[in-house]
Scaffold this motif. Structure first.
Motif, short mmCIF file in Angstrom:
data_model
loop_
_atom_site.label_atom_id
_atom_site.label_comp_id
_atom_site.label_asym_id
_atom_site.label_seq_id
_atom_site.Cartn_x
_atom_site.Cartn_y
_atom_site.Cartn_z
N LEU A 70 0.84 -1.20 0.00
CA LEU A 70 0.00 0.00 0.00
C LEU A 70 0.87 1.25 0.00
O LEU A 70 0.58 2.23 -0.67
N ASN A 71 1.96 1.18 0.78
CA ASN A 71 2.87 2.31 0.86
C ASN A 71 3.46 2.65 -0.49
O ASN A 71 3.56 3.80 -0.88
N LYS A 72 3.82 1.60 -1.24
CA LYS A 72 4.41 1.80 -2.55
C LYS A 72 3.43 2.45 -3.50
O LYS A 72 3.80 3.21 -4.38
N LYS A 73 2.16 2.12 -3.32
CA LYS A 73 1.14 2.70 -4.20
C LYS A 73 0.84 4.14 -3.81
O LYS A 73 0.03 4.80 -4.44
N GLY A 74 1.45 4.62 -2.73
CA GLY A 74 1.28 6.02 -2.37
C GLY A 74 0.23 6.26 -1.30
O GLY A 74 -0.08 7.39 -0.98
N TYR A 75 -0.33 5.17 -0.73
CA TYR A 75 -1.29 5.36 0.35
C TYR A 75 -0.55 5.65 1.64
O TYR A 75 0.54 5.14 1.87
N LYS A 76 -1.15 6.45 2.48
CA LYS A 76 -0.57 6.67 3.80
C LYS A 76 -0.93 5.48 4.67
O LYS A 76 -2.09 5.11 4.77
N THR A 77 0.06 4.89 5.29
CA THR A 77 -0.26 3.75 6.14
C THR A 77 0.29 3.97 7.53
O THR A 77 1.31 4.63 7.72
N GLY A 78 -0.39 3.41 8.51
CA GLY A 78 0.12 3.44 9.87
C GLY A 78 0.97 2.20 10.07
O GLY A 78 1.41 1.56 9.12
N THR A 79 1.20 1.84 11.32
CA THR A 79 1.88 0.59 11.59
C THR A 79 0.83 -0.44 11.98
O THR A 79 -0.34 -0.12 12.12
N ILE A 80 1.28 -1.67 12.15
CA ILE A 80 0.34 -2.71 12.54
C ILE A 80 -0.22 -2.40 13.92
O ILE A 80 0.51 -1.98 14.81
N LYS A 81 -1.52 -2.62 14.06
CA LYS A 81 -2.14 -2.28 15.34
C LYS A 81 -2.08 -3.46 16.30
O LYS A 81 -2.04 -4.61 15.89
N PHE A 82 -2.12 -3.13 17.58
CA PHE A 82 -2.23 -4.19 18.57
C PHE A 82 -3.62 -4.80 18.51
O PHE A 82 -4.59 -4.12 18.21
N ALA A 83 -3.69 -6.08 18.82
CA ALA A 83 -4.99 -6.73 18.79
C ALA A 83 -5.72 -6.48 20.10
O ALA A 83 -5.15 -6.62 21.17
N ILE A 84 -6.98 -6.10 19.98
CA ILE A 84 -7.79 -5.84 21.17
C ILE A 84 -8.58 -7.09 21.49
O ILE A 84 -8.90 -7.88 20.60
N TYR A 85 -8.92 -7.23 22.76
CA TYR A 85 -9.58 -8.44 23.23
C TYR A 85 -10.73 -8.86 22.32
O TYR A 85 -10.83 -9.99 21.91
N ASN A 86 -11.62 -7.91 22.00
CA ASN A 86 -12.84 -8.28 21.30
C ASN A 86 -12.66 -8.47 19.80
O ASN A 86 -13.54 -8.95 19.12
N GLU A 87 -11.51 -8.05 19.28
CA GLU A 87 -11.37 -8.09 17.84
C GLU A 87 -10.50 -9.23 17.33
O GLU A 87 -10.56 -9.60 16.17
N TYR A 88 -9.68 -9.76 18.21
CA TYR A 88 -8.85 -10.88 17.78
C TYR A 88 -9.57 -12.15 18.18
O TYR A 88 -9.66 -12.48 19.35
N ARG A 89 -10.15 -12.84 17.21
CA ARG A 89 -11.03 -13.93 17.59
C ARG A 89 -10.83 -15.20 16.76
O ARG A 89 -11.78 -15.93 16.52
N THR A 90 -9.62 -15.41 16.27
CA THR A 90 -9.41 -16.65 15.51
C THR A 90 -8.08 -17.29 15.86
O THR A 90 -7.18 -16.63 16.36
N PHE A 91 -7.98 -18.58 15.62
CA PHE A 91 -6.68 -19.22 15.54
C PHE A 91 -6.70 -20.25 14.43
O PHE A 91 -7.76 -20.70 14.01
N THR A 92 -5.52 -20.59 13.92
CA THR A 92 -5.43 -21.38 12.70
C THR A 92 -4.57 -22.62 12.89
O THR A 92 -3.50 -22.54 13.48
N TYR A 93 -5.05 -23.75 12.40
CA TYR A 93 -4.24 -24.97 12.31
C TYR A 93 -3.95 -25.18 10.84
O TYR A 93 -4.87 -25.37 10.05
N ASN A 94 -2.66 -25.15 10.48
CA ASN A 94 -2.31 -25.24 9.08
C ASN A 94 -1.66 -26.59 8.78
O ASN A 94 -0.70 -26.97 9.44
N GLN A 95 -2.19 -27.29 7.81
CA GLN A 95 -1.63 -28.54 7.27
C GLN A 95 -1.65 -29.74 8.21
O GLN A 95 -1.90 -30.85 7.77
N SER A 96 -1.38 -29.55 9.48
CA SER A 96 -1.41 -30.72 10.35
C SER A 96 -1.94 -30.32 11.72
O SER A 96 -2.17 -29.15 12.00
N GLY A 97 -2.11 -31.32 12.57
CA GLY A 97 -2.57 -31.03 13.92
C GLY A 97 -4.07 -31.16 14.06
O GLY A 97 -4.61 -30.96 15.13
N PHE A 98 -4.75 -31.49 12.96
CA PHE A 98 -6.20 -31.67 13.06
C PHE A 98 -6.60 -32.92 12.30
O PHE A 98 -5.91 -33.34 11.37
#
Ligand SMILES: [Zn+2]
Length: 372
Positions: A64-92
């Motif tokens: 996005l920065n390269k395209k000329g958009y103003k970007t902030g930095t990555i935000k901290f995850a808040i309790y109510n907004e971070y609501r997933t976890f992922t199992y990739n390829q194995s473990g399930f």
């Protein structure tokens, strides 16, 4: 999930200082495990997916920065907004016990799941994303690879084409003469929604009762969204099944929303989401220009201007009298076929008479029944 969030925020703290690659973070994770041995209680690949998540976030920010958009930095995850976890390829893995299906997640255990549809036969499940919805329900979303030959490109039959006009009164009106009423799911739920909203505002801030009321409100929002999705999936599947090619007109959404009285109904309909579903389901979806589709007579091309409230198309030149949306959908079909040089329309479409319309409305009734 709480652990993933904790880890996410730990990584973000580092990433704010400088770019972190996935490998950097995973190295950091192994070190972290030395000082925080309780991390061993969690499936290691699940924790590693957090770094993958951050890396892709970083990369998209840079893009996005390269395209000329103003970007902030990555935000901290808040309790109510971070609501997933992922199992990739194995473990399930999945197991059938009687008529129940169980999902086994490594280091978590067995969970009974309700399947929303069958697993495809040749599917190779790659990833499980577990999400907790705002109202507290848990969902597991599976990503799979379907083994299919790349050369198996479906052949397109332009005889199986349909033009669709979307609108407020009829959600869709197609060039086969079928219309589907707009379910207006939000409108139906406005009263319960307002009641729940009032309840929230009456409760004291920070109180337990307020929290309960908020959860109830979120549940209603979820019901509306689910009904909308369900309706759109059913309708788009039906169109994709019966047609190879679907033509629609470009939605000039912004222009439409300016009309304030209609704007709520327009938002409630969310045709954009419907078209998205249609696009991945049917072989070919083409947008045609919406210029004059409601004005032109679909039989003789005569221009018949009409206001928004005029529901019937009456042509003074060739005496065609049909529903305005039906007329528009035929125009959309003709425009679309022209793009592909296939504008030798089947004859029956040119001979529509009012008598035929009343016969078709029987067909419409059946469709209406199906969606109730
Ligand atoms: Zn005409």
């Amino acid at each position: 999930m709480a652990v993933c969030r904790w880890l996410y925020n730990k990584f973000v703290k580092q990433a704010k200082k400088s770019f972190l690659s996935r490998n950097d973070m995973n190295y950091f994770l192994t070190e972290l495990k030395q000082s925080e041995p309780w991390l061993y209680n969690y499936y290691s690949k699940m924790l590693q997916m957090v770094s993958t998540q951050i890396e892709s976030a970083e990369k998209s920010l840079i893009k996005l920065n390269k395209k000329g958009y103003k970007t902030g930095t990555i935000k901290f995850a808040i309790y109510n907004e971070y609501r997933t976890f992922t199992y990739n390829q194995s473990g399930f893995k999945f197991e059938k016990r009687g008529d129940k299906t169980l999902l086994h997640l490594s280091k978590i255990g067995y969970v009974e799941i309700r399947r929303h549809r069958k697993f495809p036969d040749n599917a190779n499940i790659k990833q499980v994303i577990v999400t907790k919805s705002k109202s507290g329900k848990w969902y597991a979303c599976l990503t799979c690879d379907i083994v299919e030959s790349l050369f198996n490109i479906p052949k397109i039959d332009f005889k199986k084409s349909v033009g669709i006009d979307v609108g407020i009164k009829s959600f869709t009106y197609d060039s086969d003469g079928c219309s589907t009423p707009n379910p207006l799911n939000l409108k139906k739920m406005l009263k319960p929604l307002a009641r729940a909203q009032r309840k929230v505002s009456r409760r004291k801030k920070g109180s337990n009762n307020r929290l309960k009321a908020i959860r109830h409100l979120q549940k209603i929002h979820e019901i509306i969204a689910n009904r909308r999705k369900d309706f759109q999936h059913k309708l788009s599947t039906q169109y994709a099944k019966n047609n190879d090619v679907v033509f629609v007109e470009k939605l000039e959404k912004l222009n439409m929303v300016k009309n304030r009285r209609l704007s709520r109904s327009i938002m409630d309909s969310s045709w954009g989401m419907f078209l998205q579903k249609l696009e991945y389901k049917c072989k070919l979806l083409v947008e045609v220009s919406s210029q004059n589709t409601t004005i032109d007579c679909s039989r003789c091309g005569n221009k018949v201007p009409k206001g928004l409230t005029v529901r019937i198309h009456r042509c003074g030149k060739c005496n065609l009298v049909i529903d305005r949306d039906y007329n528009a959908s035929i125009n959309i079909l003709q425009k679309g076929l022209k793009i592909f040089g296939q504008d030798n329309l089947p004859q029956e479409l040119w001979k529509v008479t009012p008598v035929e319309i009343s016969m078709r409305s029987v067909k419409q009734e059946q469709i209406i029944q199906r969606f109730r």
